[in-house]
Structure formats: structure tokens, C-alpha cells
Design a protein around this motif. Structure first.
Motif, PDB file in Angstrom:
ATOM      1  N   PRO A   1       0.813  -0.993  -0.117  1.00 30.91           N
ATOM      2  CA  PRO A   1      -0.118   0.066  -0.021  1.00 30.91           C
ATOM      3  C   PRO A   1       0.996   1.405  -0.022  1.00 30.91           C
ATOM      4  O   PRO A   1       1.849   1.391   0.659  1.00 30.91           O
ATOM      5  CB  PRO A   1      -0.709  -0.155   1.278  1.00 30.91           C
TER       6      PRO A   1
ATOM      7  N   GLU B   1       4.978 -14.896  10.287  1.00 30.51           N
ATOM      8  CA  GLU B   1       5.331 -14.224  11.479  1.00 30.51           C
ATOM      9  C   GLU B   1       4.221 -13.122  11.592  1.00 30.51           C
ATOM     10  O   GLU B   1       3.837 -12.688  12.639  1.00 30.51           O
ATOM     11  CB  GLU B   1       6.501 -13.729  11.858  1.00 30.51           C
ATOM     12  N   ARG B   2       3.727 -12.679  10.245  1.00 27.20           N
ATOM     13  CA  ARG B   2       2.771 -11.487  10.312  1.00 27.20           C
ATOM     14  C   ARG B   2       1.333 -11.838  11.076  1.00 27.20           C
ATOM     15  O   ARG B   2       1.047 -13.054  10.717  1.00 27.20           O
ATOM     16  CB  ARG B   2       2.693 -10.979   9.068  1.00 27.20           C
ATOM     17  N   TRP B   3       0.747 -10.967  11.474  1.00 23.69           N
ATOM     18  CA  TRP B   3      -0.503 -11.209  11.806  1.00 23.69           C
ATOM     19  C   TRP B   3      -1.460 -11.359  10.300  1.00 23.69           C
ATOM     20  O   TRP B   3      -1.049 -10.655   9.443  1.00 23.69           O
ATOM     21  CB  TRP B   3      -1.242 -10.063  12.741  1.00 23.69           C
TER      22      TRP B   3
ATOM     23  N   GLY C   1       2.449 -16.232  19.354  1.00 22.58           N
ATOM     24  CA  GLY C   1       2.249 -14.877  18.392  1.00 22.58           C
ATOM     25  C   GLY C   1       2.134 -13.617  19.100  1.00 22.58           C
ATOM     26  O   GLY C   1       2.681 -13.417  20.280  1.00 22.58           O
ATOM     27  N   GLU C   2       1.638 -12.710  18.504  1.00 16.21           N
ATOM     28  CA  GLU C   2       1.667 -11.187  19.085  1.00 16.21           C
ATOM     29  C   GLU C   2       0.762 -11.213  20.347  1.00 16.21           C
ATOM     30  O   GLU C   2       1.168 -10.533  20.964  1.00 16.21           O
ATOM     31  CB  GLU C   2       0.739 -10.429  17.918  1.00 16.21           C
TER      32      GLU C   2
ATOM     33  N   GLY D   1       6.070 -10.976  22.728  1.00 14.25           N
ATOM     34  CA  GLY D   1       5.987 -10.601  21.401  1.00 14.25           C
ATOM     35  C   GLY D   1       6.748 -11.953  20.485  1.00 14.25           C
ATOM     36  O   GLY D   1       7.164 -11.490  19.418  1.00 14.25           O
TER      37      GLY D   1
ATOM     38  N   LEU E   1      -3.254  -3.346  14.583  1.00 14.38           N
ATOM     39  CA  LEU E   1      -2.095  -2.713  13.973  1.00 14.38           C
ATOM     40  C   LEU E   1      -2.527  -1.377  13.114  1.00 14.38           C
ATOM     41  O   LEU E   1      -1.570  -0.491  12.716  1.00 14.38           O
ATOM     42  CB  LEU E   1      -0.681  -3.285  13.642  1.00 14.38           C
ATOM     43  N   ASP E   2      -3.347  -1.558  12.462  1.00 12.29           N
ATOM     44  CA  ASP E   2      -4.003  -0.665  11.801  1.00 12.29           C
ATOM     45  C   ASP E   2      -4.192   0.771  12.249  1.00 12.29           C
ATOM     46  O   ASP E   2      -4.002   1.591  11.600  1.00 12.29           O
ATOM     47  CB  ASP E   2      -5.589  -0.949  10.869  1.00 12.29           C
TER      48      ASP E   2
ATOM     49  N   PHE F   1      -1.871   1.620  14.803  1.00 13.91           N
ATOM     50  CA  PHE F   1      -0.859   2.053  15.361  1.00 13.91           C
ATOM     51  C   PHE F   1      -0.329   3.424  15.221  1.00 13.91           C
ATOM     52  O   PHE F   1      -0.432   3.778  13.821  1.00 13.91           O
ATOM     53  CB  PHE F   1       0.300   1.050  14.997  1.00 13.91           C
TER      54      PHE F   1
ATOM     55  N   PHE G   1       1.818   5.356  13.603  1.00 16.85           N
ATOM     56  CA  PHE G   1       3.066   5.526  13.015  1.00 16.85           C
ATOM     57  C   PHE G   1       3.585   6.882  13.123  1.00 16.85           C
ATOM     58  O   PHE G   1       4.672   6.868  13.355  1.00 16.85           O
ATOM     59  CB  PHE G   1       2.948   4.984  11.550  1.00 16.85           C
TER      60      PHE G   1
ATOM     61  N   TRP H   1       5.232   7.947  16.220  1.00 17.95           N
ATOM     62  CA  TRP H   1       6.102   7.366  16.363  1.00 17.95           C
ATOM     63  C   TRP H   1       7.410   7.727  15.463  1.00 17.95           C
ATOM     64  O   TRP H   1       8.429   7.753  15.832  1.00 17.95           O
ATOM     65  CB  TRP H   1       6.082   5.765  16.166  1.00 17.95           C
TER      66      TRP H   1
ATOM     67  N   ALA I   1       2.635  -2.162  20.752  1.00 19.63           N
ATOM     68  CA  ALA I   1       2.797  -3.334  19.898  1.00 19.63           C
ATOM     69  C   ALA I   1       3.959  -4.108  20.304  1.00 19.63           C
ATOM     70  O   ALA I   1       4.809  -3.868  21.065  1.00 19.63           O
ATOM     71  CB  ALA I   1       3.436  -2.362  18.416  1.00 19.63           C
ATOM     72  N   PRO I   2       3.485  -5.440  20.031  1.00 15.05           N
ATOM     73  CA  PRO I   2       4.558  -6.569  20.417  1.00 15.05           C
ATOM     74  C   PRO I   2       6.048  -6.350  20.191  1.00 15.05           C
ATOM     75  O   PRO I   2       6.839  -6.503  20.956  1.00 15.05           O
ATOM     76  CB  PRO I   2       4.117  -7.856  19.814  1.00 15.05           C
ATOM     77  N   ALA I   3       6.194  -5.672  18.761  1.00 12.50           N
ATOM     78  CA  ALA I   3       7.380  -5.412  18.192  1.00 12.50           C
ATOM     79  C   ALA I   3       8.141  -4.504  18.958  1.00 12.50           C
ATOM     80  O   ALA I   3       9.565  -4.153  18.579  1.00 12.50           O
ATOM     81  CB  ALA I   3       7.538  -5.531  16.717  1.00 12.50           C
TER      82      ALA I   3
END
Lengths: 493, 493
Positions: free
Chosen positions: A69, A92-94, A114-115, A120, A146-147, A149, A151, A154, A340-342
């Protein structure tokens, strides 16, 4: 470009056929890399389906890396050769529609690693993706949304943090974590969780597993009691650290104190605010009993408060740590669910009884979180972003939660719904004694993935389950509704 | 603003008086926050000192947070109340003129736990700053030169990484570290260190200490041999993990194999490319002997290759891992020295003999490094930035190294210089049998901080030392020259 998708497969829903078709076109190179795809509206119109149907397919293709996207520009086909290298990442992605056929430990690991996981972690490495479209809805209990999050924030904070004036951030930091972040954590815990502590008691670390490793060096590897069922990832950590784990059965209030007293456990790992996976919120009485158990024998309670941020009914329940008068509770918090987990930031709050021992045994361990990341998170907390983010996510999750419960109405006569007060998943227990395995199978037949409670049990004799787990954090309202409808049908047969 | 600094203290050098004066003006609020200070040139002219003298004072004030440099704009006084919160941070920052009076363990911890440390840990937390000006030159062996950290690149990569298209970076990653980064590490190791390995053998972790914790779960806590003297931080980790550590004496080629064979150690932790702190580079013959020892008994060698990037004479020496034919060497690498301690990225390369056991015992541990940081570092490696950065730093460090050796010429008749082939520090051994303690004391009298070799010894009976360590990574050429001149005088008395 123009796309015409023949809906040949009557059994599969539209999203899945759109998803499969485009995925194959890209894999076969018939849609060249960097080609812009039709907008969701355009494709929806030309196919005569709803726009959200197309959106769902696109989302999944993005999640699996087939589409990229670009803000304001639309969706573009990704480069295949890049994709091949992404083999592992896809796994590993959701991804609401991704699943794999593995059972037993693998499935169990996925269900836990997972998440959802406070620290994480992901499934085992090296597992190739594939079967991406076997499930078109995945009620994974490990997802987060996560849509939404933040960004932009951050990125802004990270840009502002990485300046020459901050060059000291690239030198060694405080082993416990930077004081500024620990002060921010203290303020948050006091206001949100009723936890009063000093920065000296806070230890910032990269994930709960690492912090449990540190804790192991503080407490030694004495027998440790765990709720059964429980959070398997913590169980694996304790085992690999050489703890003997004592599974303690639960009643509706949580860990059974009689059974705990009967054991030789010196430590109990519990999730009083929202037990995973049962969703039980431990009432005050049980909390007092556990605190008493700990106080008597100089024992310790590890309170994992992994998702207390999300609560939908009743007043927020303060952390157990707050009602401990004898310094027996070790508080374990994380930003994996709330941010977020990451970002890999969790923290321990030690009782004063352990502070000295920590400095002596573990004080020399460097913090595992980079100072830059700590500074970004500190500002995220201190400048009000975190609170706004939490309020927003609470609203979003509450909507999904309410949507799920509404969709579940028709099933209430056949299923008991549990753990719907908080968190990001609920449990469905068959009133008709329908076995878990059968519920999972029937769901799989209609392409919906649900998870069995049995995988979370430690003691084999308690594995006879009639309960499935439904996570909803990373599903859209439409996915939730359609998914539950499909389950209703599948489980009525 | 105008500044007039009365040089009243004849004993203290100009930098120190300028530094002290401005620091006090800011502390007392006589220089208000956000006030722009005179440029280094302007102040140097008005005081009649060299510009670099003023620069040194400003650098120190920046390092301690009293001044804030703004690109193209100059130096500004910082806010005091902010500074108070920074109390701890100041302590942890590299700072050529900062020192503290602590001896024994504290001093030892400082000498080992600083930036030098591959895992980038710092002194004990909670220690207040202060006595900021006791030393005007600090030959700390733990510093790195951060004035040349590629902030611009790092910021650019981080900005480009934090985009919506990368939202998957905020979901759980691969427990071993993202494959892309592990592939980049493999390529680097092959070209730079002669290490041939697959991404499946690489484990990315937040600091060497964490990776040693993981390793402990792979190898169990059997007796472990360490070079004596050695890197104390690793010693502390092994001890706190319950290993019995066997100190093995060294000869000019490194660990004495006879003594090793006489011990019951199953694991040996060594630094063959550039032993810390002795600087010994292990010759091929000794390497073969150690490999043979490991191969015989199914034993393991942990090769800590913490600063192999910096070598000034002779051809680069490949890692021991590369000549291991029996899968007995575990390679431990880090970006703490080559990039910065605080990015918190180290890695293990497991021999194939341990891969399966890793997956079984530790495969479920989530990586402790955030995926965003991993992606930034991957691009830093893959897009040539790392190589350019290394070449640049090699040049800078070589210049400082040569400058130090030149300055040391007058001392050569009284001191034997060791470990000057590589790394970021050298050793000076008194030919006249002058005791270490006396060398340190005399240096302190003239305000120069040097470090004693004895603090790095494990076996008490080997602590009678006549050797001091001089690190130079974070000193300017002028500091090195003036510092050595002062030492020459102090040690001539």
C-alpha cells in the motif's frame, strides 16, 4: 489495470476468491511488480461486491506481502523475488486469513507464541508459509489491531530523538533502563494500575521472557506454581530455566489456594487482572488468600498484568501489587499489547524486599532495550500520546468486542460465553458437551480458525475440553460477523 | 554574551578552568538556560588560549549536559531542572574528564562495565554524579568515538523504515532475528572475518550478556575456563548463571593449554583476535591446540570477537570459527564497538552441532531486538553504510593510536608497550617494577585517569601488577598528547 475475477468456487466466500486470484496472478507474474491495482471501490463496482469485501482481500494480500500500500496512491504489486526472501516473515505476520495445518506442539506454539504473547515472540523460525488461504477468518487470540498504530507520532518522536544533541543516547545506558523512562512507568502505574513504586524498583527489559530470565537469577529455580490452564510461553521459560512447574487447577475465582498450599511451590505466577486464557478476573477475596500464602512463608507472587489496559465492564481493577503490604508481589508489565509486540519493551517492578538482591546479583546486566527506543517510549508516555492511543484502542476494541458478543447471541443457548469482561478474546463452552476437537474441525470445514482451550493446559488429565477461544483484536467488524455466522452454521449441523 | 574567565588556579590546565567556570555559571543560573555561548573561536581569542582548548571544555560540558550544541547555531546553556533529572545519565555518559573516587568493586565495575563492554552496560545504577572535574583526561578503555556516529544516515534509515507499508514490523518477528538481518550478518562475517555460516546458525540478541544467558541454556552450567586476566563482565554473567569459572593463566600466545587440560572445564571463553585486556593476538599454533582440546572431548570454545574490526598492523586475522572443522566453536559478535554500544545488537553463530539443540531448548525465545531496529541495521549493512563507517573509524582510530604511540616514545625506556596491534587501548608495563597502584596514584595527582591491569584478574595471586591500561577511542589527539605528557612528568618523579 482492469481485473476480472471469475467467481467459480461457490463454496468459498468472495474475499477468498479475490485474494486467491490476485495472489496467483502476482505469483505467476501475470500482474507485474509495481503494477498499480484497481482501487477497492473500482474493483468492488466492477465485480458487484461490497467495497469492504475487496478491502479484506487487499488487506490480506498486504499482510502476506503480495501488495504494497502507498499512502494516497493505492495498492501496488510487490516484487516476487523479494517475497521469496520474506518466506519466514509472512509466517510471523498477523494475518486474519492465514493459517497452517500444523497440529500438536506447532499449533500450540502458534497459539501461544504470536502477537498475543506479552514478549511478542513468534512461531518457530524456518517454517515456510503457504496454505495462506485455508482460513478466511482467523479468531487468533494473539493478534492486536495494528491498523491504528500511531506511526506518524512514532516516526516524529524517533526523528526528533535521533539528533546530534542526543549523541549520548548511543553510549551505554543505565542497566535498569533510563531513569526518565522508569519515572514515566511509575507515573503510569500509579494512575492506571494503583501501583505505587519508585524508579529504583523498575527494571526495563526487552520482553517478558528476558525479565523472567533475570528474575530466575534473583529467585533461584525453586518450584513454581502456575494456573492451569495458563500462558504457555511463560511455562516454557520456567521449564527451560530449570524450574519444576506445579500446575494448580482453577475455580471461577482463579488459582485454587488449597491446591497451592498442598504444593511445595515457593513462587506462584498468576494473572489476576485477566487470566490468560480463561479471562477470569480474580476477586478481592482470592487475592487476599494468595497474598496471605505468600506472606507466610516468605514466598513470592509474580503478577503478569499483560493486558489490563483493556477492560469493558465494571470499574478497572487495580493491580494485586497495590494491595501487597509485605513486599511479596513482583509486578510484570508490558507494552506489547498496549503499544505493539515488536517494540520489545516490558518491565518488572520489584518489591523492596528484592531491590538489594537485584543490585547484587543482577545489577551489572545491561538493559536490553536501546536508549533511543527508551527515549521514544518515554516521550510517548510523557507527552500524552500513550493515553490518547489507549483511549482510542479501548474504543476500537470495545466496538469489536460488542460486535462479537452481538454476533454470538444466536449461539448463547448452545454455548456459555466466558471472559467477556476484558482483554481481547472470549471463550465459548459448549453446553451440549460437544468436544473441542469437533468444534475446531467443523469450524475449519467452513474456513474459520478457532483455538482450543486444551492447548493451554499443563496437566494432561484436564485436557478434556469443550471450550474454544475466539480472539478478535485484528479482525474487522465484518470479519467477526461473517465468521460467527459461519461458525453458527457449522456448529448447528 | 561576553564571558571573562579568570585563570586563577595555576595548577589546573586551561580547559579544566574554562569547563569549571562555565559549569558553575550555569549551575548558579548566572548563565540562563537557552543562552547562546560565545563561539569557540571568539572565546579562545578573548581569553588568549587555543581554540581547541575551548573546544575541549565545551565538549565536556556537552557530554555532561550543561551545554547543548545546535548544528550551525553554536552552543546553548541547558535547563538546570532537566539536568537534575539527568543525574544518573551524566554518570553513564562517556566523558573524558569525568571520574569518581570509588575504588575496589565500584572502580572495577566502571573499568569494565562501560562503553568498552560489548554488551554496552554501564556502571551500577543510582550512583550520583559529581566530582566531574577530578580528571581532565580519562584514558578509559571502554570508550568509543561517538562524534563520528553516522546520525544522519541512522535518522534517514529509521525515517524510511517507520512507514505504514512496514506496519508488519510492529508485529512479532522471528525469534532468531529477522532473516534479512541474519543474511546480512552472514555476508559480513564471510567477507570480513572468514566465517562461513547460514542464517539458520545466527541468533540476534540485545547484547552479549543476553546471548550468554541463552547459551547457558544450551550448554548447561558446566565449568568454564576463562583467560586470566579477562573481560570481567562475561565473568560476572557466567558466575551469576551458576557456572564454576576456572581462571587459566596466559602466556604471550594466550591461554595456556597445559593449564586448560589440567582443569575439568568443558567450555573455554576466549578472545583470540584481540584478547581483552592484554591485547594479545592468538597465533595460529595456539589456535590449533585449543581447537584440538575442544574436538577431543566434545567441548566448546566461545570465541568473543568483540573488536576485531580495528586492527592497525599486519594482515587481518580471520576468526577462529573459520578454522574449526568439528563444530566446536561458538562465535559471539557485536555491533557495540563497530557501530555503538547502545544500539544493543549482538549475535551468536552456532556451530551446526548445536543448531538442533537450540531449536529444541531455546527456539521459543522471542528475539530481544525490535524489528524496526533490526531493519535499520540490516539496511545499514546491506547498503554499504557500515563498510564506509568502518573504514572511516579505522582511519580515525589509527590516527589516535599512532598519536598515542608517538606521545609514548619518551616513556619507552621505562615502560614496555603491549597490545598495540589492534583494538582501542594499549598496555604500559613498568620496566622498573613500579607498582600499578603507585602509577595510578601519581597519574591521579596530575588529573589523569589510567586503569590498572590487576582489576581484570580472576585469580588473586596474579594481582601483583606493574601494568596500566590506556584507552584512547574517545580522546582527541590533543588530549592524548597532553595526557601522556602529564603522565611522563608524573611518572618521572
Amino acid at each position: 489495470m482492469e481485473l476480472w475475477i471469475p467467481f467459480t468456487d461457490k463454496s468459498a466466500p468472495f474475499y477468498e476468491q479475490i485474494y486467491r486470484f490476485i495472489k496467483e496472478e502476482i505469483q505467476q507474474g501475470r500482474i507485474a511488480a509495481h503494477t498499480r491495482l484497481p482501487s477497492t471501490r473500482k474493483l468492488a463496482d466492477s465485480l458487484g461486491v461490497s467495497r469492504s469485501t475487496v478491502q479484506l482481500a487487499y488487506d490480506q494480500l498486504v499482510a502476506e506481502g503480495y501488495l504494497e500500500p502507498e499512502p494516497y496512491r493505492g495498492y501496488f504489486a510487490a516484487e516476487i523475488d523479494v517475497l521469496l526472501n520474506l518466506g519466514q516473515r509472512q509466517e510471523e505476520r498477523w494475518s486474519p486469513m492465514t493459517g497452517d495445518g500444523e497440529e500438536g506442539l506447532a499449533a500450540d506454539t502458534r497459539a501461544e507464541n504470536g502477537e498475543e504473547d506479552p514478549s511478542g515472540s513468534a512461531g518457530e523460525p524456518g517454517r515456510a508459509s503457504g496454505e495462506g488461504a485455508r482460513f478466511w477468518v482467523d479468531f487468533s487470540p494473539r493478534g492486536i489491531d495494528l491498523d491504528h498504530f500511531p506511526f506518524h507520532t512514532w516516526r516524529k518522536l524517533s526523528r526528533e530523538t535521533l539528533t546530534m544533541a542526543n549523541k549520548s543516547l548511543f553510549t551505554s545506558g543505565n542497566p535498569q533502563g533510563e531513569r526518565g523512562l522508569r519515572e514515566a512507568v511509575c507515573r503510569y502505574l500509579q494512575s492506571a494500575r494503583g501501583v505505587m513504586c519508585r524508579p529504583e524498583q523498575v527494571i526495563v527489559g526487552a520482553g517478558s521472557e528476558y525479565l523472567l530470565m533475570l528474575l530466575n537469577q534473583l529467585l533461584g529455580s525453586s518450584p513454581i506454581a502456575m494456573e492451569d490452564p495458563t500462558y504457555k510461553q511463560a511455562y516454557r521459560v520456567f521449564q527451560s530455566l530449570g524450574h519444576r512447574v506445579v500446575p494448580v487447577p482453577m475455580d471461577k475465582s482463579g488459582m485454587e489456594v488449597e491446591a497451592l498450599r498442598a504444593s511445595d511451590a515457593r513462587i506462584a505466577y498468576i494473572m489476576p487482572s485477566h487470566q490468560y486464557p480463561t479471562g477470569i478476573v480474580m476477586p478481592v477475596g482470592r487475592r487476599q488468600e494468595l497474598l496471605a500464602w505468600a506472606a507466610e512463608g516468605g514466598r513470592y507472587l509474580i503478577e503478569d498484568d499483560y493486558d489490563s489496559e483493556f477492560r469493558y465492564r465494571g470499574r478497572p481493577i487495580p493491580a494485586l501489587y497495590g494491595s501487597d503490604r509485605n513486599g511479596r508481589v513482583i509486578y510484570l508489565g508490558t507494552f506489547s499489547k498496549s503499544v505493539a509486540p515488536a517494540i520489545r519493551v516490558s518491565y518488572l517492578v520489584l518489591p523492596e524486599t528484592l531491590e538489594a538482591r537485584y543490585r547484587e546479583n543482577c545489577g551489572f546486566y545491561a538493559s536490553t532495550v536501546s536508549r533511543v527506543d527508551q527515549e521514544i517510549l518515554r516521550r510517548f508516555l510523557e507527552e500524552g500520546y500513550f493515553e490518547r492511543h489507549l483511549n482510542r484502542m479501548r474504543g476500537l476494541y470495545r466496538n469489536k468486542h460488542d460486535c462479537l458478543l452481538a454476533a454470538l447471541e444466536p449461539l448463547r443457548d448452545r454455548f456459555r460465553i466466558q471472559g467477556d469482561m476484558a482483554g481481547l478474546h472470549v471463550l465459548l463452552e459448549s453446553r451440549e458437551g460437544c468436544r473441542e476437537a469437533e468444534l475446531l474441525e467443523r469450524a475449519a470445514v467452513v474456513g474459520v480458525r478457532v483455538y482450543g482451550l486444551s492447548e493451554y493446559f499443563l496437566a494432561p488429565d484436564r485436557r478434556e475440553s469443550h471450550t474454544v477461544i475466539l480472539g478478535y483484536a485484528n479482525l474487522t467488524a465484518e470479519e467477526i460477523q461473517k465468521g460467527i455466522q459461519a461458525l453458527d452454521g457449522a456448529w448447528s449441523k
